[in-house]
Design a protein around this motif. Sequence first.
Motif, PDB file in Angstrom:
ATOM      1  N   HIS A  86      14.214 -12.068   5.075  1.00 29.65           N
ATOM      2  CA  HIS A  86      14.860 -12.218   3.784  1.00 29.65           C
ATOM      3  C   HIS A  86      14.985 -10.880   3.059  1.00 29.65           C
ATOM      4  O   HIS A  86      15.841 -10.716   2.198  1.00 29.65           O
ATOM      5  N   SER A  87      14.100  -9.957   3.359  1.00 30.34           N
ATOM      6  CA  SER A  87      14.006  -8.702   2.600  1.00 30.34           C
ATOM      7  C   SER A  87      15.203  -7.791   2.852  1.00 30.34           C
ATOM      8  O   SER A  87      15.734  -7.721   3.960  1.00 30.34           O
ATOM      9  N   GLY A  88      15.564  -7.046   1.807  1.00 31.18           N
ATOM     10  CA  GLY A  88      16.676  -6.112   1.910  1.00 31.18           C
ATOM     11  C   GLY A  88      16.283  -4.733   2.397  1.00 31.18           C
ATOM     12  O   GLY A  88      17.068  -3.792   2.284  1.00 31.18           O
ATOM     13  N   VAL A  89      15.079  -4.593   2.946  1.00 31.24           N
ATOM     14  CA  VAL A  89      14.603  -3.284   3.403  1.00 31.24           C
ATOM     15  C   VAL A  89      14.822  -3.093   4.904  1.00 31.24           C
ATOM     16  O   VAL A  89      14.410  -2.070   5.457  1.00 31.24           O
ATOM     17  N   TYR A  90      15.475  -4.056   5.543  1.00 27.30           N
ATOM     18  CA  TYR A  90      15.673  -4.017   6.983  1.00 27.30           C
ATOM     19  C   TYR A  90      17.099  -3.617   7.360  1.00 27.30           C
ATOM     20  O   TYR A  90      18.065  -3.962   6.673  1.00 27.30           O
ATOM     21  N   ALA A  91      17.209  -2.909   8.482  1.00 35.06           N
ATOM     22  CA  ALA A  91      18.513  -2.692   9.094  1.00 35.06           C
ATOM     23  C   ALA A  91      19.020  -4.019   9.644  1.00 35.06           C
ATOM     24  O   ALA A  91      18.237  -4.940   9.913  1.00 35.06           O
ATOM     25  N   ILE A  92      20.335  -4.124   9.839  1.00 32.43           N
ATOM     26  CA  ILE A  92      20.894  -5.394  10.309  1.00 32.43           C
ATOM     27  C   ILE A  92      20.500  -5.693  11.748  1.00 32.43           C
ATOM     28  O   ILE A  92      20.427  -6.852  12.157  1.00 32.43           O
ATOM     29  N   ALA A 110      15.289  -1.539  -2.614  1.00 33.81           N
ATOM     30  CA  ALA A 110      15.687  -2.852  -2.079  1.00 33.81           C
ATOM     31  C   ALA A 110      14.528  -3.836  -2.178  1.00 33.81           C
ATOM     32  O   ALA A 110      13.351  -3.456  -2.120  1.00 33.81           O
ATOM     33  N   ASP A 111      14.869  -5.114  -2.307  1.00 36.78           N
ATOM     34  CA  ASP A 111      13.872  -6.157  -2.527  1.00 36.78           C
ATOM     35  C   ASP A 111      13.020  -6.433  -1.292  1.00 36.78           C
ATOM     36  O   ASP A 111      13.515  -6.474  -0.159  1.00 36.78           O
ATOM     37  N   VAL A 112      11.743  -6.652  -1.548  1.00 37.53           N
ATOM     38  CA  VAL A 112      10.817  -7.168  -0.541  1.00 37.53           C
ATOM     39  C   VAL A 112      10.631  -8.652  -0.849  1.00 37.53           C
ATOM     40  O   VAL A 112      10.144  -9.017  -1.919  1.00 37.53           O
ATOM     41  N   MET A 113      11.052  -9.486   0.088  1.00 32.30           N
ATOM     42  CA  MET A 113      11.003 -10.935  -0.098  1.00 32.30           C
ATOM     43  C   MET A 113      10.137 -11.556   0.995  1.00 32.30           C
ATOM     44  O   MET A 113       9.966 -10.997   2.074  1.00 32.30           O
ATOM     45  N   ASP A 114       9.600 -12.734   0.713  1.00 28.31           N
ATOM     46  CA  ASP A 114       8.908 -13.493   1.753  1.00 28.31           C
ATOM     47  C   ASP A 114       8.903 -14.953   1.344  1.00 28.31           C
ATOM     48  O   ASP A 114       9.149 -15.300   0.185  1.00 28.31           O
ATOM     49  N   GLU A 129       9.904  -3.882  -4.689  1.00 29.12           N
ATOM     50  CA  GLU A 129      10.962  -3.074  -4.083  1.00 29.12           C
ATOM     51  C   GLU A 129      10.371  -1.918  -3.290  1.00 29.12           C
ATOM     52  O   GLU A 129       9.292  -1.415  -3.613  1.00 29.12           O
ATOM     53  N   MET A 130      11.093  -1.496  -2.258  1.00 31.27           N
ATOM     54  CA  MET A 130      10.785  -0.266  -1.551  1.00 31.27           C
ATOM     55  C   MET A 130      12.059   0.557  -1.431  1.00 31.27           C
ATOM     56  O   MET A 130      13.167   0.025  -1.483  1.00 31.27           O
ATOM     57  N   VAL A 156       0.800  -1.237   0.000  1.00 32.91           N
ATOM     58  CA  VAL A 156       0.000   0.000   0.000  1.00 32.91           C
ATOM     59  C   VAL A 156       0.831   1.285   0.000  1.00 32.91           C
ATOM     60  O   VAL A 156       0.300   2.364  -0.256  1.00 32.91           O
ATOM     61  N   VAL A 157       2.132   1.206   0.295  1.00 33.71           N
ATOM     62  CA  VAL A 157       2.923   2.424   0.438  1.00 33.71           C
ATOM     63  C   VAL A 157       3.204   3.051  -0.931  1.00 33.71           C
ATOM     64  O   VAL A 157       3.317   2.348  -1.944  1.00 33.71           O
ATOM     65  N   ASP A 158       3.311   4.369  -0.957  1.00 33.90           N
ATOM     66  CA  ASP A 158       3.683   5.073  -2.178  1.00 33.90           C
ATOM     67  C   ASP A 158       5.110   4.696  -2.550  1.00 33.90           C
ATOM     68  O   ASP A 158       5.991   4.614  -1.700  1.00 33.90           O
ATOM     69  N   GLU A 159       5.351   4.482  -3.840  1.00 28.18           N
ATOM     70  CA  GLU A 159       6.671   4.001  -4.264  1.00 28.18           C
ATOM     71  C   GLU A 159       7.782   5.023  -4.019  1.00 28.18           C
ATOM     72  O   GLU A 159       8.960   4.662  -3.992  1.00 28.18           O
ATOM     73  N   GLN A 160       7.425   6.286  -3.803  1.00 28.32           N
ATOM     74  CA  GLN A 160       8.436   7.304  -3.531  1.00 28.32           C
ATOM     75  C   GLN A 160       8.741   7.447  -2.040  1.00 28.32           C
ATOM     76  O   GLN A 160       9.696   8.129  -1.665  1.00 28.32           O
TER      77      GLN A 160
END
Length: 378
Positions: free
Chosen positions: A146-152, A175-179, A197-198, A129-133
Amino acid sequence: MKPQHKFRLGLIINPLAGLGGSVALKGSDGVADEALARGAEPKAPLRAAQALAALQPFADKVEVYTASGELGERVASELGFATQVLYQADASPTTAADTKAAVNALAAASLDLLLFVGGDGTARDVYSVVDEQQVVLGVPAGVKIHSGVYAITPHAAGKVLQLLLNGELVSLMDADVMDIDEVAFRAGTVKARRFGEMRVPAEPRYIQAVKMGGREVDELVLADIAAEVIDNMEDELFIMGSGSTVAAIMEDLGLPNSLLGVDLVQDKQLVASDLTANELLTASKDQPTKLVITLIGGQGHILGRGNQQLSPALIRQIGKDNIIIVATKTKLKALEGRPLIVDSGDPELDAELCGYYRIVTGYRDYVMYRVANPDLAE
């Protein structure tokens, strides 16, 4: 004088994220009630607080826009931030529909960054639902990340926010959103899928890489690693962590293995399978115990990703010197010099675990490699 623009921080917490990890359910999707019945305790609010604590020196420069109660309001208010609630949940426990509705409601605030706390399922909900920008950043609280949108780590998320508030130049990247399919995951099969991606801050020190797909194919190397560990198995209790490298050891022992769980071995015999955090703590109390773990390919995490059964209390009980890390050199080289990472949920323990470890990479073959969370190095 024109009033200074405050940093508009959106905050959404998935209160149920990670519930299934410590009680061996390998996720939270659809099993939150069962996890709570098994004694699981919510971790997401604590991990949100760990991230937001880094912003407290900037409290007068930050305005938090969030959702009611456990969705963000309580944590932000308790930490002393000016807080505006833009979404009110109708019931508890909240659902994925609440996460999506909260994202839509917060969009009206023209956020500088949307901080969300959860796992891959939460990232999918936000992405849908989030705006791509919109710039976002995930605080890891789920069982699977798995997703690359998270801090370590949560603390690393706070470091990124500090950079932004200090006015430093922070680039952005998609960055990729994975599940994965959690039903298949609980049955021992990893089926990861990319959903989109987000946009996130491009800070490679603090933002995790997407996991490497597939299983280790170099069977000879895995056999050598297994032989080395088995040769050194004495009378102690061995906690065998998750992952294909550890699974190779169990296979060479001729023992059944919970690929995505944690097992107990003593005298080279299986004692118990797929244990919870409390069961592991009880089983290893007052007896010599070693922990065999491996790293997640691509990310480098050895604790805090898919093995939340290995609780801070258990790690302290076992002791740093009794941790055996196994990995192929291929996986280590793929990190391109980045350190191994621990995200136990206890920042003090994470700091104590930093340092150089002897990694088992084959039969009588070792390399020295460091555990050094970048967010703890400053």
